[in-house]
Every structure is written in structure tokens, then in C-alpha cells.
Design an enzyme around this catalytic site. Structure first.
Site, mmCIF file in Angstrom:
data_model
loop_
_atom_site.group_PDB
_atom_site.id
_atom_site.type_symbol
_atom_site.label_atom_id
_atom_site.label_comp_id
_atom_site.label_asym_id
_atom_site.label_seq_id
_atom_site.Cartn_x
_atom_site.Cartn_y
_atom_site.Cartn_z
ATOM 1 N N SER A 146 0.852 -1.196 0.000
ATOM 2 C CA SER A 146 0.000 0.000 0.000
ATOM 3 C C SER A 146 0.882 1.238 0.000
ATOM 4 C CB SER A 146 -0.896 0.027 1.238
ATOM 5 O OG SER A 146 -1.585 1.261 1.346
ATOM 6 N N TYR A 159 -1.315 0.055 10.561
ATOM 7 C CA TYR A 159 -1.465 -0.269 9.143
ATOM 8 C C TYR A 159 -0.263 0.231 8.342
ATOM 9 C CZ TYR A 159 -3.590 -0.803 4.536
ATOM 10 O OH TYR A 159 -3.860 -1.170 3.236
#
Length: 265
Positions: A146, A159
């Protein structure tokens, strides 16, 4: 970019193993590869959604209701799928995202869960397939990272850190497997329209539909690209983020939108 010193086949895949397949990017990738005639091994935690997806796809596919954090379950699923042949592509797509705050004791369990799934789960997805792929001399190991792993985002420490770890892990694996015939492909998506992003309460620039993202992912996988940001506009943003001095980055992102805490993981 692919490594020109180590050419590898880019023929249409016939067997593909995919985690996080029951929704979002995973479901879109499953639909894409099933449409090409590939036989899929579909892994996800939610059995009903997984089986409904498999029934809706053309062809016959194997379902593995499991948690990628369970290394034993992953090894068993890999062994079962490889009984029909070594896969051409293994895609470690399973991932979870939740807002976390460092001072909240209740968020420490969420942090551990994010790392177990996003980092250990990726390694445990690949490990059972590597020896067979090396013996055959071909294959793709694809990790879905990501752009959130480029810099630490406030309220998303777990995250961001997990995705930074996956980027570094995939880079190490790529060099480790260089010229083995196995290509390691890192894909860093920006904002893709999935259930994971649907809960975000802030603007998401360059938001892309999941089916279009899957098509672009597949092209990067076919090329054997070592690192790709999709969509490309977020790649430009990611490069700029890397270049920002810390004081500038801190000021700009101090008020950035934050992922909700306490989501069901």
C-alpha cells in the site's frame, strides 16, 4: 521494472492461488483470472462469501476457508492446491486495516492482529509454494502492499507500519529469489473502492474501481514488475511524500483524515 538479467515466462497463467479472495481487490482479481480460464485456489476467512464467489465464477475452483495468520492452515491449503499442479501465480492479498492510537491500550490487540495478518500472513502465504516453484524454475509471488507504507500516517500507525514491513519483506525476497525463475512483484495500491475503504470518512484522491484495479494489477504481474504503484497518480504522490522533509510532512499530515478505530477485524 523487470530484471533483464533474469528473463521469465509471461504466458497466461493456468493456476493461481489468491488470499483475501472473498471481497474487494481479492474478489476482483479472482473474477479477472477466472475469466482468462485459470484454475484458482481461493482463500479467505468467510466461507459463505468464498463459496458463493467460487460458484459464480466460470470454471472449477478450490475454496480454502482459513486465516492467513494460521501457518498450519496455509501449509495444508497449499499442499492441497499443489496436488493439482504448482501455481503460476501466488497473490498474498489478505489484509486488514483499522485506526489505532499509540496511547490507547485497547488498540494494542488490533495492532498485533494487523501485523499477524498483513506481515506474517504474507510470508506464510508464500512459504509453502517457494520450493516447488524453484524446482520448476518459474512463477510469480505477488504481494499487495500500500502507499500507506511509504510514510507513517497519523491514526494508522499499525497499518502504515505493517505495509512498510511488507514492502521491505518483498524487496528482500525479490533479491533472495533473483534468477531462480520466480519473480517477486510488489504492488502498492492507492485508494481502491472496496469495503476496506468504504468506511473512510475523508477524501480519497484518485479512487479507482476494484475491477479496473484488478486489470492493472494483472498487467503488472504479467510484466513481472518489481514495484508498481496503482493508480500511477498515487505513485507521483508517493514519490513526493518520500521527498518531504520531516517538518513539512508533519505539518501537512497533522490534520489528515484518520481511519476509524474499533472496526471488526
Amino acid at each position: 521494472m523487470p530484471d533483464p538479467a533474469c528473463p521469465a515466462s509471461v504466458s497466461t497463467p493456468t493456476r493461481c492461488f489468491l488470499t483475501g479472495a472473498s471481497s474487494g481487490i481479492g474478489e476482483a482479481l479472482a473474477r479477472h483470472y477466472a475469466a482468462t480460464g485459470a484454475t484458482l485456489g481461493l482463500a479467505a476467512r468467510r466461507r459463505p462469501k468464498l463459496e458463493a464467489l467460487a460458484a459464480d465464477l466460470p470454471g472449477s475452483h478450490a475454496c480454502y476457508p482459513l486465516d492467513v495468520a494460521d501457518s498450519g492452515a496455509m501449509r495444508a491449503a497449499a499442499a492441497d492446491f499443489m496436488a493439482g499442479g504448482v501455481p503460476d501465480i501466488v497473490i498474498a492479498n489478505a489484509g486488514i486495516s483499522v485506526g489505532t492510537l499509540a496511547h490507547e491500550a485497547d488498540d494494542m490487540a488490533a495492532l498485533r492482529r494487523v501485523f499477524e495478518t498483513n506481515v506474517a500472513g504474507m510470508a506464510q502465504t508464500f512459504q509453502p509454494f517457494i520450493a516447488a516453484m524453484k524446482a520448476r524454475g518459474s512463477g510469480r509471488l505477488v504481494g499487495i502492499a500500500s502507499v500507506a507504507g511509504i510514510r507513517g500516517l497519523p491514526g494508522a500507525g499499525a497499518y502504515s507500519a505493517s505495509k512498510a514491513a511488507t514492502i521491505a519483506y518483498l524487496e528482500a525476497l525479490r533479491v533472495e529469489l533473483r534468477c531462480s525463475g520466480i519473480r517477486v512483484v510488489t504492488i502498492a495500491p492507492g485508494y481502491i473502492a472496496t469495503p476496506m475503504t468504504a468506511v473512510n470518512r475523508y477524501p480519497m484522491p484518485f479512487l479507482m474501481p476494484a475491477d479496473e484495479a484488478a486489470r492493472r494489477f494483472a498487467r503488472a504481474i504479467e510484466r513481472g514488475s518489481s514495484y508498481t504503484v496503482i493508480p500511477w497518480q498515487m505513485g507521483v504522490v508517493a514519490k513526493l511524500m518520500r521527498l518531504l522533509p520531516n517538518p513539512v510532512f508533519d505539518r501537512l499530515f497533522a490534520r489528515a483524515g484518520r481511519k476509524p478505530r474499533g472496526l471488526d477485524l
